[in-house]
Design a protein around this motif. Structure first.
Motif, PDB file in Angstrom:
ATOM      1  N   MET A 108       0.853  -1.171   0.000  1.00 13.79           N
ATOM      2  CA  MET A 108       0.000   0.000   0.000  1.00 13.79           C
ATOM      3  C   MET A 108       0.896   1.230   0.000  1.00 13.79           C
ATOM      4  O   MET A 108       1.836   1.325   0.785  1.00 13.79           O
ATOM      5  N   ILE A 109       0.617   2.169  -0.901  1.00 20.20           N
ATOM      6  CA  ILE A 109       1.313   3.447  -0.951  1.00 20.20           C
ATOM      7  C   ILE A 109       0.367   4.454  -0.299  1.00 20.20           C
ATOM      8  O   ILE A 109      -0.782   4.583  -0.720  1.00 20.20           O
ATOM      9  N   GLU A 110       0.854   5.136   0.716  1.00 21.63           N
ATOM     10  CA  GLU A 110      -0.015   6.007   1.488  1.00 21.63           C
ATOM     11  C   GLU A 110       0.507   7.437   1.492  1.00 21.63           C
ATOM     12  O   GLU A 110       1.686   7.672   1.720  1.00 21.63           O
ATOM     13  N   GLU A 111      -0.397   8.363   1.189  1.00 25.46           N
ATOM     14  CA  GLU A 111      -0.034   9.777   1.135  1.00 25.46           C
ATOM     15  C   GLU A 111       0.219  10.312   2.540  1.00 25.46           C
ATOM     16  O   GLU A 111      -0.415   9.887   3.502  1.00 25.46           O
ATOM     17  N   HIS A 112       1.139  11.243   2.652  1.00 29.42           N
ATOM     18  CA  HIS A 112       1.492  11.899   3.914  1.00 29.42           C
ATOM     19  C   HIS A 112       2.006  10.919   4.965  1.00 29.42           C
ATOM     20  O   HIS A 112       1.910  11.177   6.152  1.00 29.42           O
ATOM     21  N   GLY A 113       2.540   9.802   4.560  1.00 29.95           N
ATOM     22  CA  GLY A 113       3.048   8.806   5.501  1.00 29.95           C
ATOM     23  C   GLY A 113       4.554   8.871   5.670  1.00 29.95           C
ATOM     24  O   GLY A 113       5.115   8.143   6.474  1.00 29.95           O
ATOM     25  N   ALA A 124       4.431  -3.031   3.102  1.00 35.55           N
ATOM     26  CA  ALA A 124       4.431  -4.220   2.240  1.00 35.55           C
ATOM     27  C   ALA A 124       4.328  -5.486   3.069  1.00 35.55           C
ATOM     28  O   ALA A 124       4.790  -5.535   4.213  1.00 35.55           O
ATOM     29  N   CYS A 125       3.742  -6.506   2.474  1.00 32.25           N
ATOM     30  CA  CYS A 125       3.534  -7.775   3.181  1.00 32.25           C
ATOM     31  C   CYS A 125       3.669  -8.948   2.213  1.00 32.25           C
ATOM     32  O   CYS A 125       3.165  -8.907   1.095  1.00 32.25           O
ATOM     33  N   LEU A 126       4.357  -9.985   2.669  1.00 33.97           N
ATOM     34  CA  LEU A 126       4.459 -11.251   1.943  1.00 33.97           C
ATOM     35  C   LEU A 126       3.613 -12.280   2.678  1.00 33.97           C
ATOM     36  O   LEU A 126       3.908 -12.620   3.824  1.00 33.97           O
ATOM     37  N   PRO A 127       2.539 -12.801   2.070  1.00 33.75           N
ATOM     38  CA  PRO A 127       1.735 -13.817   2.744  1.00 33.75           C
ATOM     39  C   PRO A 127       2.609 -15.022   3.105  1.00 33.75           C
ATOM     40  O   PRO A 127       3.445 -15.453   2.326  1.00 33.75           O
TER      41      PRO A 127
END
Length: 144
Positions: A108-113, A124-127
């Motif tokens: 997920m790319i999140e603004e103002h983060g 980011a996540c790897l199942p």
């Protein structure tokens, strides 16, 4: 003109600039363009951020694996004011890991983060590699 009236005039000018609406003067409004200020899922800077996010995990947490390459990059959705006012772009890709396996990676790319909220951030996540379910089961937090 003495110094005090000049300072008052300068302060009034600065306050009017700070309180002006975001769309004044031809500047884009983030309310109308939810993800336009976020980089695309396949941007090199985003891919680097995904690799860094996975690599910075404790060796025990992910077994010391790292992402060597990514392909089949796709945007899976975006969010504006739902339920948060922070704009987000959701992505997935195929990750080639340092242990020779291929896994999907969700991010997920999140603004103002970013630093002091001035730029974007990537989660980011790897199942199967999220042992403590930081991103909930099957990476649900960063999927859409």
């Amino acid at each position: 003109m003495s110094t005090q009236p000049r300072l008052l005039a300068l302060a009034a000018t600065l306050m009017s600039l700070l309180l002006a609406p975001a769309h004044a003067g031809g500047l884009p409004s983030t309310a109308n363009e939810p993800v336009s200020r976020l980089p695309m899922c396949d941007a090199p800077s985003v891919q680097g951020a995904v690799r860094h996010t996975i690599a910075r995990g404790e060796p025990y947490y992910r077994g010391g694996i790292a992402i060597e390459n990514m392909d089949l990059i796709d945007e899976t959705g975006s969010a504006r004011n739902a339920p948060s006012p922070v704009n987000r772009r959701y992505c997935r890709a195929r990750a080639y890991l340092s242990n020779g396996h291929q896994y999907p990676v969700y991010y997920m790319i999140e603004e103002h983060g970013g630093f002091v909220g001035l730029s974007w951030n990537v989660e980011a996540c790897l199942p199967g590699y999220d042992r403590w379910h930081v991103y909930d089961g099957n990476c649900r937090v960063v999927r859409r």
